[in-house]
Design an enzyme around this catalytic site. Structure first.
Site, PDB file in Angstrom:
ATOM      1  N   SER A  75      30.703  40.294  41.484  1.00  0.00           N
ATOM      2  CA  SER A  75      31.080  41.661  41.114  1.00  0.00           C
ATOM      3  C   SER A  75      30.302  42.090  39.875  1.00  0.00           C
ATOM      4  O   SER A  75      29.860  41.244  39.092  1.00  0.00           O
ATOM      5  CB  SER A  75      32.573  41.698  40.779  1.00  0.00           C
ATOM      6  OG  SER A  75      32.917  42.915  40.160  1.00  0.00           O
ATOM      7  N   TYR A 135      40.008  38.515  36.927  1.00  0.00           N
ATOM      8  CA  TYR A 135      39.021  38.863  37.957  1.00  0.00           C
ATOM      9  C   TYR A 135      37.602  38.578  37.461  1.00  0.00           C
ATOM     10  O   TYR A 135      36.795  37.949  38.152  1.00  0.00           O
ATOM     11  CB  TYR A 135      39.191  40.346  38.306  1.00  0.00           C
ATOM     12  CG  TYR A 135      38.335  40.822  39.459  1.00  0.00           C
ATOM     13  CD1 TYR A 135      38.685  40.530  40.775  1.00  0.00           C
ATOM     14  CD2 TYR A 135      37.192  41.578  39.231  1.00  0.00           C
ATOM     15  CE1 TYR A 135      37.912  40.974  41.833  1.00  0.00           C
ATOM     16  CE2 TYR A 135      36.414  42.030  40.278  1.00  0.00           C
ATOM     17  CZ  TYR A 135      36.776  41.730  41.586  1.00  0.00           C
ATOM     18  OH  TYR A 135      36.001  42.170  42.630  1.00  0.00           O
TER      19      TYR A 135
HETATM   20  N1  LIG Z   1      35.860  47.141  46.293  1.00  0.00           N
HETATM   21  C1  LIG Z   1      35.207  46.965  45.177  1.00  0.00           C
HETATM   22  O1  LIG Z   1      35.022  47.895  44.373  1.00  0.00           O
HETATM   23  C2  LIG Z   1      34.586  45.631  44.851  1.00  0.00           C
HETATM   24  C3  LIG Z   1      33.694  45.551  43.780  1.00  0.00           C
HETATM   25  C4  LIG Z   1      33.109  44.333  43.472  1.00  0.00           C
HETATM   26  C5  LIG Z   1      33.399  43.212  44.233  1.00  0.00           C
HETATM   27  N2  LIG Z   1      34.298  43.313  45.261  1.00  0.00           N
HETATM   28  C6  LIG Z   1      34.563  42.105  46.022  1.00  0.00           C
HETATM   29  O2  LIG Z   1      34.225  42.331  47.383  1.00  0.00           O
HETATM   30  C7  LIG Z   1      35.003  41.489  48.224  1.00  0.00           C
HETATM   31  C8  LIG Z   1      35.624  42.313  49.338  1.00  0.00           C
HETATM   32  O3  LIG Z   1      36.586  43.188  48.766  1.00  0.00           O
HETATM   33  P1  LIG Z   1      36.964  44.599  49.407  1.00  0.00           P
HETATM   34  O4  LIG Z   1      36.533  45.623  48.458  1.00  0.00           O
HETATM   35  O5  LIG Z   1      36.524  44.665  50.821  1.00  0.00           O
HETATM   36  O6  LIG Z   1      38.567  44.512  49.295  1.00  0.00           O
HETATM   37  P2  LIG Z   1      39.719  44.437  50.397  1.00  0.00           P
HETATM   38  O7  LIG Z   1      40.939  44.188  49.623  1.00  0.00           O
HETATM   39  O8  LIG Z   1      39.642  45.592  51.292  1.00  0.00           O
HETATM   40  O9  LIG Z   1      39.324  43.161  51.267  1.00  0.00           O
HETATM   41  C9  LIG Z   1      39.552  41.855  50.835  1.00  0.00           C
HETATM   42  C10 LIG Z   1      39.853  40.993  52.054  1.00  0.00           C
HETATM   43  O10 LIG Z   1      40.073  39.652  51.597  1.00  0.00           O
HETATM   44  C11 LIG Z   1      41.212  39.152  52.263  1.00  0.00           C
HETATM   45  N3  LIG Z   1      41.863  38.087  51.503  1.00  0.00           N
HETATM   46  C12 LIG Z   1      42.591  38.194  50.352  1.00  0.00           C
HETATM   47  N4  LIG Z   1      43.059  36.997  49.997  1.00  0.00           N
HETATM   48  C13 LIG Z   1      42.627  36.112  50.935  1.00  0.00           C
HETATM   49  C14 LIG Z   1      42.775  34.715  51.106  1.00  0.00           C
HETATM   50  N5  LIG Z   1      43.506  33.974  50.260  1.00  0.00           N
HETATM   51  N6  LIG Z   1      42.153  34.126  52.166  1.00  0.00           N
HETATM   52  C15 LIG Z   1      41.428  34.867  53.040  1.00  0.00           C
HETATM   53  N7  LIG Z   1      41.269  36.195  52.938  1.00  0.00           N
HETATM   54  C16 LIG Z   1      41.856  36.802  51.887  1.00  0.00           C
HETATM   55  C17 LIG Z   1      42.135  40.366  52.407  1.00  0.00           C
HETATM   56  O11 LIG Z   1      43.147  40.145  53.377  1.00  0.00           O
HETATM   57  C18 LIG Z   1      41.129  41.450  52.780  1.00  0.00           C
HETATM   58  O12 LIG Z   1      40.911  41.508  54.165  1.00  0.00           O
HETATM   59  C19 LIG Z   1      35.996  40.813  47.299  1.00  0.00           C
HETATM   60  O13 LIG Z   1      35.526  39.523  46.959  1.00  0.00           O
HETATM   61  C20 LIG Z   1      36.016  41.686  46.079  1.00  0.00           C
HETATM   62  O14 LIG Z   1      36.421  40.996  44.925  1.00  0.00           O
HETATM   63  C21 LIG Z   1      34.881  44.490  45.583  1.00  0.00           C
END
Ligand SMILES: NC(=O)c1ccc[n+]([C@@H]2O[C@H](COP(=O)([O-])OP(=O)(O)OC[C@H]3O[C@@H](n4cnc5c(N)ncnc54)[C@H](O)[C@@H]3O)[C@@H](O)[C@H]2O)c1
Length: 270
Positions: free
Chosen positions: A140, A153
């Site tokens: 991130s 985080y």
């Molecule tokens: N959305 C943002 O702005 C952003 C920014 C930087 C990084 N990220 C990272 O991107 C990745 C995807 O996030 P997103 O934005 O799609 O969010 P999201 O919450 O839509 O998706 C996250 C997914 O991870 C799954 N998950 C959570 N805990 C879990 C576990 N213990 N085992 C298996 N699956 C699990 C959830 O069920 C969900 O389907 C994450 O690692 C997040 O930290 C997101």
């Protein structure tokens, strides 16, 4: 010809958000995709839509070693081998340092940090046996720049970057490339303003949810040089680059996909 023809890739957290878009794009590019998540109904529905020749769903809590062993075995059983992993699953908790409980810190690290470690370790023997492969870890922008409320985080995502570099060095000799993505703000359920503000109940007060969404959009217009929040498809395209042969000489690196947020201060320029 697809960019991932003949490849079998496991994507964690693939039931929704960025992981779902990665699964859809990878399937479009010819990969067999193993979608893994704890949201079984949503994950199975996406896999079903992609069809049994292109996709399968497995239940996988990324913090559980036994789940990893079962998921890797299921991938090999269903599609014959495994040669790619996208460690995408993650959770976000927003609290000031002094309000972050030990339990909350540990849970964020269990999913984001331990999950990425267990995933890399679980898939490595199979990837090596397949003659090489790719691992893409999802870090991130919070690993690279401080932001209030993100102690747990940011710590977990910085650890993902550190592990990416070490793994790349250790696994290069086995033909395995390991890279990381650092998304900025991306429009998924994780960044839903109503969810980010735990005091708000969107169903009880839809007006307040709309207000929060408008405030978030105004913030991104100002803070992000490209003037908007990112789309999950835009992160999926970076994951595709790092998984496909287009990046055949790239390993141990992180790539920022953030609309320019980390580039500097977006003063108005006419
Ligand atoms: N959305 C943002 O702005 C952003 C920014 C930087 C990084 N990220 C990272 O991107 C990745 C995807 O996030 P997103 O934005 O799609 O969010 P999201 O919450 O839509 O998706 C996250 C997914 O991870 C799954 N998950 C959570 N805990 C879990 C576990 N213990 N085992 C298996 N699956 C699990 C959830 O069920 C969900 O389907 C994450 O690692 C997040 O930290 C997101």
């Amino acid at each position: 010809m697809g960019k991932l023809d003949g490849r079998v890739v496991l994507i964690t957290g693939a039931a929704r958000g960025q992981g779902e878009q990665e699964a859809r794009l990878f399937a479009e590019e010819g990969a067999k995709v193993v979608l893994a998540d704890i949201l079984d109904e949503q994950g199975s529905a996406v896999a079903k839509e992609l069809g049994p020749d292109a996709a399968a769903y497995v239940h996988l809590d990324v913090g559980e070693e036994a789940d990893w062993a079962a998921a890797v075995a299921a991938a090999a059983e269903t599609f014959g081998s495994l040669d790619g992993l996208v460690n995408n699953a993650g959770i976000l908790r927003c609290n000031q340092l002094t309000d972050t409980s030990r339990q909350e810190f540990a849970e964020v690290c269990r999913v984001n940090q331990l999950g990425a470690f267990l995933g890399m370790r679980a898939v490595t023997p199979g990837l090596a046996a397949a003659g090489g492969g790719t691992i893409v870890n999802t870090s991130s922008y919070a690993a690279l720049a401080g932001m209030p409320f993100l102690t747990s985080y940011a710590a977990s995502k910085a650890a993902v970057l550190a592990m990416t570099r070490v793994a790349a060095l250790e696994l290069a000799g086995r033909g395995i490339r390991v890279n990381a993505m650092c998304p900025g703000a991306v429009d998924t359920p994780m960044t839903d303003p109503a969810v980010l503000d735990p005091s708000a109940d969107p169903s009880a007060d839809p007006g307040r949810a709309a207000e929060a969404a408008a405030a978030a959009a105004a913030f991104y217009r100002k803070a992000v040089p490209l003037g908007r929040i990112g789309r999950p498809e835009e992160v999926a395209r970076l994951a595709l680059f790092l998984t496909a042969d287009d990046s055949s000489y790239v390993t141990g690196q992180h790539f920022v996909v953030d609309g320019g947020w980390l580039a500097g201060v977006p003063l108005p320029v006419s």
